[in-house]
Design a protein around this motif. Structure first.
Motif, PDB file in Angstrom:
ATOM      1  N   SER A   1       0.828  -1.204   0.000  1.00 52.83           N
ATOM      2  CA  SER A   1       0.000   0.000   0.000  1.00 52.83           C
ATOM      3  C   SER A   1       0.860   1.251   0.000  1.00 52.83           C
ATOM      4  CB  SER A   1      -0.913  -0.016   1.237  1.00 52.83           C
ATOM      5  OG  SER A   1      -1.562   1.224   1.404  1.00 52.83           O
ATOM      6  N   LEU A   2       1.895   1.250   0.833  1.00 51.23           N
ATOM      7  CA  LEU A   2       2.803   2.394   0.875  1.00 51.23           C
ATOM      8  C   LEU A   2       3.545   2.559  -0.448  1.00 51.23           C
ATOM      9  CD1 LEU A   2       4.338   2.064   4.461  1.00 51.23           C
ATOM     10  CD2 LEU A   2       2.951   3.963   3.609  1.00 51.23           C
ATOM     11  N   LEU A   3       3.958   1.450  -1.023  1.00 45.80           N
ATOM     12  CA  LEU A   3       4.683   1.520  -2.292  1.00 45.80           C
ATOM     13  C   LEU A   3       3.770   1.978  -3.421  1.00 45.80           C
ATOM     14  CD1 LEU A   3       6.940  -1.621  -1.938  1.00 45.80           C
ATOM     15  CD2 LEU A   3       7.738   0.709  -2.400  1.00 45.80           C
ATOM     16  N   LEU A   4       2.506   1.569  -3.391  1.00 45.33           N
ATOM     17  CA  LEU A   4       1.571   2.058  -4.388  1.00 45.33           C
ATOM     18  C   LEU A   4       1.485   3.567  -4.335  1.00 45.33           C
ATOM     19  CD1 LEU A   4      -0.728   1.829  -6.461  1.00 45.33           C
ATOM     20  CD2 LEU A   4      -2.300   1.456  -4.548  1.00 45.33           C
ATOM     21  N   ARG A   5       1.386   4.098  -3.132  1.00 41.32           N
ATOM     22  CA  ARG A   5       1.297   5.560  -2.989  1.00 41.32           C
ATOM     23  C   ARG A   5       2.580   6.229  -3.475  1.00 41.32           C
ATOM     24  NH1 ARG A   5       1.746   9.729   1.086  1.00 41.32           N
ATOM     25  NH2 ARG A   5       0.011  11.180   0.866  1.00 41.32           N
ATOM     26  N   SER A   6       3.727   5.591  -3.226  1.00 43.69           N
ATOM     27  CA  SER A   6       4.992   6.200  -3.664  1.00 43.69           C
ATOM     28  C   SER A   6       5.141   6.158  -5.179  1.00 43.69           C
ATOM     29  CB  SER A   6       6.176   5.485  -3.001  1.00 43.69           C
ATOM     30  OG  SER A   6       6.367   4.189  -3.546  1.00 43.69           O
ATOM     31  N   LEU A   7       4.435   5.233  -5.839  1.00 42.04           N
ATOM     32  CA  LEU A   7       4.527   5.113  -7.292  1.00 42.04           C
ATOM     33  C   LEU A   7       3.530   6.006  -8.020  1.00 42.04           C
ATOM     34  CD1 LEU A   7       4.930   1.237  -7.688  1.00 42.04           C
ATOM     35  CD2 LEU A   7       6.694   2.981  -7.966  1.00 42.04           C
ATOM     36  N   LEU A   8       2.598   6.603  -7.278  1.00 39.97           N
ATOM     37  CA  LEU A   8       1.619   7.456  -7.927  1.00 39.97           C
ATOM     38  C   LEU A   8       2.300   8.681  -8.527  1.00 39.97           C
ATOM     39  CD1 LEU A   8      -1.285   7.402  -5.310  1.00 39.97           C
ATOM     40  CD2 LEU A   8      -1.110   6.090  -7.431  1.00 39.97           C
ATOM     41  N   PRO A   9       1.800   9.184  -9.650  1.00 36.29           N
ATOM     42  CA  PRO A   9       2.393  10.383 -10.256  1.00 36.29           C
ATOM     43  C   PRO A   9       2.415  11.532  -9.249  1.00 36.29           C
ATOM     44  CG  PRO A   9       0.778   9.401 -11.727  1.00 36.29           C
ATOM     45  CD  PRO A   9       0.650   8.681 -10.415  1.00 36.29           C
ATOM     46  N   LYS A  10       3.525  12.221  -9.185  1.00 41.42           N
ATOM     47  CA  LYS A  10       3.644  13.331  -8.246  1.00 41.42           C
ATOM     48  C   LYS A  10       4.472  14.437  -8.884  1.00 41.42           C
ATOM     49  CE  LYS A  10       5.422  10.758  -5.058  1.00 41.42           C
ATOM     50  NZ  LYS A  10       5.546   9.452  -5.758  1.00 41.42           N
ATOM     51  N   ASP A  11       4.399  15.594  -8.295  1.00 40.89           N
ATOM     52  CA  ASP A  11       5.135  16.752  -8.794  1.00 40.89           C
ATOM     53  C   ASP A  11       6.512  16.774  -8.139  1.00 40.89           C
ATOM     54  OD1 ASP A  11       6.066  19.222  -9.603  1.00 40.89           O
ATOM     55  OD2 ASP A  11       4.097  20.181  -9.436  1.00 40.89           O
ATOM     56  N   ASP A  12       7.554  16.660  -8.956  1.00 35.58           N
ATOM     57  CA  ASP A  12       8.913  16.639  -8.414  1.00 35.58           C
ATOM     58  C   ASP A  12       9.284  17.931  -7.704  1.00 35.58           C
ATOM     59  OD1 ASP A  12       9.275  14.094  -9.394  1.00 35.58           O
ATOM     60  OD2 ASP A  12      10.191  14.761 -11.269  1.00 35.58           O
ATOM     61  N   ALA A  13       8.537  18.987  -7.965  1.00 33.64           N
ATOM     62  CA  ALA A  13       8.879  20.290  -7.378  1.00 33.64           C
ATOM     63  C   ALA A  13       8.231  20.515  -6.019  1.00 33.64           C
ATOM     64  CB  ALA A  13       8.460  21.416  -8.330  1.00 33.64           C
ATOM     65  N   ASP A  14       7.445  19.557  -5.523  1.00 27.31           N
ATOM     66  CA  ASP A  14       6.669  19.779  -4.298  1.00 27.31           C
ATOM     67  C   ASP A  14       7.533  20.183  -3.101  1.00 27.31           C
ATOM     68  OD1 ASP A  14       4.265  19.412  -5.494  1.00 27.31           O
ATOM     69  OD2 ASP A  14       3.885  17.410  -4.698  1.00 27.31           O
ATOM     70  N   GLU A  15       8.741  19.680  -3.017  1.00 28.32           N
ATOM     71  CA  GLU A  15       9.593  19.967  -1.853  1.00 28.32           C
ATOM     72  C   GLU A  15      10.421  21.238  -2.030  1.00 28.32           C
ATOM     73  OE1 GLU A  15       9.468  18.356   1.023  1.00 28.32           O
ATOM     74  OE2 GLU A  15       7.826  17.245   0.100  1.00 28.32           O
ATOM     75  N   ARG A  16      10.255  21.919  -3.133  1.00 25.85           N
ATOM     76  CA  ARG A  16      11.076  23.103  -3.396  1.00 25.85           C
ATOM     77  C   ARG A  16      10.539  24.345  -2.697  1.00 25.85           C
ATOM     78  NH1 ARG A  16      14.509  22.832  -8.027  1.00 25.85           N
ATOM     79  NH2 ARG A  16      14.411  20.788  -9.021  1.00 25.85           N
ATOM     80  N   ASP A  17      11.437  25.323  -2.558  1.00 29.73           N
ATOM     81  CA  ASP A  17      11.025  26.660  -2.139  1.00 29.73           C
ATOM     82  C   ASP A  17      10.279  27.325  -3.293  1.00 29.73           C
ATOM     83  OD1 ASP A  17      12.403  26.136   0.197  1.00 29.73           O
ATOM     84  OD2 ASP A  17      14.225  27.146  -0.475  1.00 29.73           O
ATOM     85  N   SER A  18       9.670  28.468  -3.029  1.00 30.69           N
ATOM     86  CA  SER A  18       8.820  29.090  -4.049  1.00 30.69           C
ATOM     87  C   SER A  18       9.050  30.590  -4.158  1.00 30.69           C
ATOM     88  CB  SER A  18       7.334  28.843  -3.740  1.00 30.69           C
ATOM     89  OG  SER A  18       7.012  27.488  -3.833  1.00 30.69           O
ATOM     90  N   ILE A  19       8.706  31.109  -5.333  1.00 26.59           N
ATOM     91  CA  ILE A  19       8.595  32.544  -5.559  1.00 26.59           C
ATOM     92  C   ILE A  19       7.108  32.869  -5.654  1.00 26.59           C
ATOM     93  CG2 ILE A  19       9.045  34.459  -7.139  1.00 26.59           C
ATOM     94  CD1 ILE A  19      11.564  33.547  -5.790  1.00 26.59           C
ATOM     95  N   LEU A  20       6.657  33.786  -4.816  1.00 33.25           N
ATOM     96  CA  LEU A  20       5.268  34.252  -4.839  1.00 33.25           C
ATOM     97  C   LEU A  20       5.200  35.574  -5.587  1.00 33.25           C
ATOM     98  CD1 LEU A  20       2.260  34.537  -3.763  1.00 33.25           C
ATOM     99  CD2 LEU A  20       3.286  35.643  -1.754  1.00 33.25           C
TER     100      LEU A  20
END
Length: 421
Positions: free
Chosen positions: A155-174
């Protein structure tokens, strides 16, 4: 079946969404219906049910095993690359970055492989002692627990394999810009900018003002900031779009309610590995900053304007007194813009399922309305209305909307994973 930490986190997010009263449900259920009939609950239940069905699907397990084997092979190749002394610094940095991204998944795979070996051993023991009832009962119970643990890890691995945004952990410019509505739009742009500043502080993030251009009434025509912290972009990425306000402007003498708009952009900050700026591609101009005059007038060429020649993109910063600091800020913003341009190009070529489910966040979309006379804030993408507008403007309860959108993203990821099989 055990409930793993990932689903508990989603359940807590759901509980926080539905306990942050008062949230309107009138468009989706009877006004006296229990909170379990809210749209967010229905989303979460269908999501959890689908995951459980996936856990029981032998076809899905087979597909997962193929992907897990590919991840193991890729991890081994990257480990070999970083251990080669002839690897270039850029290749080494990219490999290390990818290894860090794979590390969490690899830990789960290692645990899964260990558990699968344990299951095979227990099955062999059962085959070797079919007549020993006490031993058989003990091994059967251990096997049941091991299979439950195997399903939890899957179940955990299924969630880790789901498509995700590689930028989620980045800082941001507002970036916040006043839209239609004249001075009222500028004043609301200032309110929105400060709302995100307060929200950032409550999250423990660093909020650094990059540039502010004021209007005649000291509102913000344009304002930008760099936000640093854990998972900033992943939290704020759905905030980009058109924010509409309905209220009586300070310039309105007859008490009529006006409608104005503000555009919000959230850009993931780029690393040097992501965007490489060459000096020959940049034109850097310096000039004197504008100011309020008097002792604040800038008598040196501290303002900086950087133009990226290949794209024609220009960034101008005059917020700091130091030319060096303005240049550093301008380069940070330029890198973020170029990185987002490349991300957008790649996303357009991929499946449009996510944008259909959640909304692309394009600035042409009206994502949220702030109605001050009625004291409510409505997010049009998830249909949630929160009746505590003052709290929202103080940076409180924004998670009501953000968590709902993140739940929608998880649902969309499951749908995308399923449809790709």
């Amino acid at each position: 079946m055990r409930v793993d930490g990932a689903w508990r986190n989603l359940a807590r997010a759901l509980k926080r969404l539905e306990s942050a009263a008062p949230i309107s449900r009138h468009r989706y259920s009877h006004p006296h219906a229990p909170i379990l009939h809210s749209p967010v609950s229905r989303c979460f239940r269908s999501y959890s049910d689908e995951v459980q069905q996936h856990q029981l699907s032998s076809d899905l397990v087979r597909i997962m095993e193929q992907r897990l084997s590919a991840i193991e092979h890729r991890n081994a190749s990257l480990q070999n690359l970083v251990n080669q002394p002839e690897a270039s610094p850029a290749d080494y940095a990219r490999a290390n970055k990818e290894l860090r991204k794979l590390s969490g998944c690899m830990d789960l795979i290692t645990h899964l492989r260990t558990k699968q070996k344990e299951i095979d051993g227990l099955k062999s023991m059962m085959a070797e002692c079919p007549e020993d009832k006490d031993m058989l009962d003990m091994v059967t119970e251990e096997l049941r627990q091991a299979i439950d643990e195997e399903k939890r890890l899957q179940s955990l691995l299924l969630r880790s394999l789901l498509p995700k945004d590689d930028a989620d952990e980045r800082d941001s410019i507002l970036e916040v810009r006043a839209g239609t509505g004249g001075e009222e739009a500028s004043l609301f742009a200032m309110d929105i900018f400060k709302m995100y500043e307060r929200y950032s502080y409550k999250k423990g993030w660093k909020f650094e003002v990059v540039e502010i251009t004021e209007s005649d009434l000291r509102g913000y025509k344009e304002a930008s900031a760099a936000i640093s912290g854990s998972g900033v972009y992943g939290k704020l990425k759905f905030e980009k779009g058109i924010h509409r306000v309905q209220r009586v402007p300070v310039t309105e003498k007859s008490g009529r309610v006006h409608t104005s708009a503000v555009s919000v952009a959230i850009l993931p900050q780029a690393d040097e590995v992501d965007v490489q700026l060459r000096n020959e591609e940049l034109r850097i101009d310096t000039y004197r900053s504008g100011g309020s005059g008097g002792q604040h007038a800038n008598t040196t060429n501290s303002a900086v304007r950087i133009t990226h020649i290949p794209t024609g993109m220009t960034v101008a910063i005059q917020d700091e007194r130091s030319q060096h600091m303005n240049k550093a800020k301008a380069l940070k913003v330029l890198c973020a813009k170029l990185y987002e341009m490349e991300r957008s190009r790649i996303q357009i070529s991929r499946s449009k399922l996510r944008s259909e489910q959640i909304g692309s966040g394009d600035r042409s979309e009206r994502i949220r309305t702030y109605n001050f006379p009625q004291g409510r804030v409505t997010d049009h993408r998830v249909g949630i209305t929160h009746h505590a507008i003052d709290d929202v403007m103080q940076g409180e309860n924004l998670d009501v909307f953000i968590d709902a959108l993140l739940l929608r993203q998880e649902m969309d990821a499951v749908a995308s994973f399923s449809s790709s099989q």
